[in-house]
Design an enzyme around this catalytic site. Sequence first.
Site, short mmCIF file in Angstrom:
data_model
loop_
_atom_site.label_atom_id
_atom_site.label_comp_id
_atom_site.label_asym_id
_atom_site.label_seq_id
_atom_site.Cartn_x
_atom_site.Cartn_y
_atom_site.Cartn_z
CG MET A 65 -24.73 -8.08 39.05
SD MET A 65 -25.95 -7.00 38.57
CE MET A 65 -25.09 -5.59 39.25
N GLY A 95 -19.54 -11.04 -0.59
CA GLY A 95 -18.20 -11.54 0.37
C GLY A 95 -17.16 -11.36 1.07
N GLY A 113 -27.28 -6.55 29.50
CA GLY A 113 -28.34 -5.29 29.76
C GLY A 113 -30.30 -5.72 30.47
CB SER A 149 -32.85 -11.65 32.88
OG SER A 149 -32.21 -11.73 31.42
CD GLU A 174 -37.00 -13.04 24.11
OE1 GLU A 174 -35.93 -13.32 22.74
OE2 GLU A 174 -34.96 -12.98 24.75
CD GLN A 180 -26.77 -10.48 1.36
OE1 GLN A 180 -26.59 -11.32 2.73
NE2 GLN A 180 -27.21 -11.78 0.32
CG LEU A 181 -26.47 -3.99 0.67
CD1 LEU A 181 -26.68 -2.40 1.13
CD2 LEU A 181 -27.30 -4.32 -1.19
CD GLU A 226 -26.76 -3.09 33.02
OE1 GLU A 226 -25.82 -4.84 32.78
OE2 GLU A 226 -27.01 -3.36 33.91
#
Length: 390
Positions: free
Chosen positions: A126, A341, A364, A133, A368, A337-338, A243
């Site tokens: 598609m 590194g 899908g 979209s 927006e 983040q937790l 979907e």
Amino acid sequence: MITRSIFSAEHDMWRETVRKFIEKEIVPFHAQWEHDGIVPRELWLKAGEAGLLCCTVKEEYGGLGLDYLFDVVVYEELWRVGASGPGFLIHTDLVATYIQSFGTEEQKLHWLPKMVRGEAIGSLGMTEPHAGSDLKAVRTQAVRDGNEFVINGQKVFISNGQLCDVLVLATKTDTSAGAKGVTLFLVEGDREGFKRGQNLEKLGMKAQDTSELFFDNVRIPPSNMLGAEGQGFVHMMTKLPQERLAQAVRSAMVTETVIEWTADYTAERMAFGQSIAEFQNTQFVLADLKARALSARVFTDKCIELFMNDELDPVDAAMAKMVTSELHCETVDKCLQLFGGWGYMWEYPIARAYADARIVKIAGGSIEIMKTIIARDMFKGRIKPRPKAG
């Protein structure tokens, strides 16, 4: 704790079967497939033999005729372990569904048994470079020439594009008719003039082949038309809620899984003489995410129930997709983040989950577009037409 009431004991037994298959046939090899950018066709055959493909296809077409929850279990168990490579969802939830819903008896008998067995891999054509979209704006043309249609055009970002044996292709059969000029065709992967471009290198979902596809005077018979001529856009619109629901199912599962990974990691990881889990910041971040994840799960399961009763409307599907996608992306970011590194290292599942997550706000239908659908429904009948100037 709220339990999921939509599954029966039979679904739970199926989940154990699927989990064992994935642990044996997918998890040990997925890192290599990420490096290769593709999964082997042998996996599809094994999945077909185990019954993981197209669970809802009717028995007369080679399937088991099970309910949608059996497919949901397959998707959830793949996403639970971060196995983004196998493109089973596109194959099962979209291509097989399109054929079963709109195909002729001949098309169903030819393709569905092969798809159930994993012998034929399905893909959905598609998206185009100039039409994401906005599906009614596709430029790929199918022009009638005698007793054939001749297809010319290009598609991009096509999952299963390198492997596909059958493609549900959106074309324009009438370039002057807008949405009413869109027609769907089934295009075989070995048709002369059908060319696969490079396997695209993506930010995430690295084991799933994603391609550009080119159509250079590809000739197909009218019997390859899927549904009625000029009804392709309508057909696509009827399948978009399903979907988008699948995207919500994915995001709900990954969100829950990542929170559990992070709770385990922070309970073991030490810093400043205590586990990271003992810091109030860690507890507050994870508690907030867990509460919202449960809310998203309840909403998603309700949408699954509505879908199975043919009651899921496009607005509810858009809301489910929007809410879960945004929470999904927020969760992988905060949880990484937790991990500190180590969370940035590809060997840790959280790093791959972070990379894989970003597509969910695009695939899908973008966030927006979801907001536009929701807002349009909210203000329908509320905003009065303005009189024309002059």
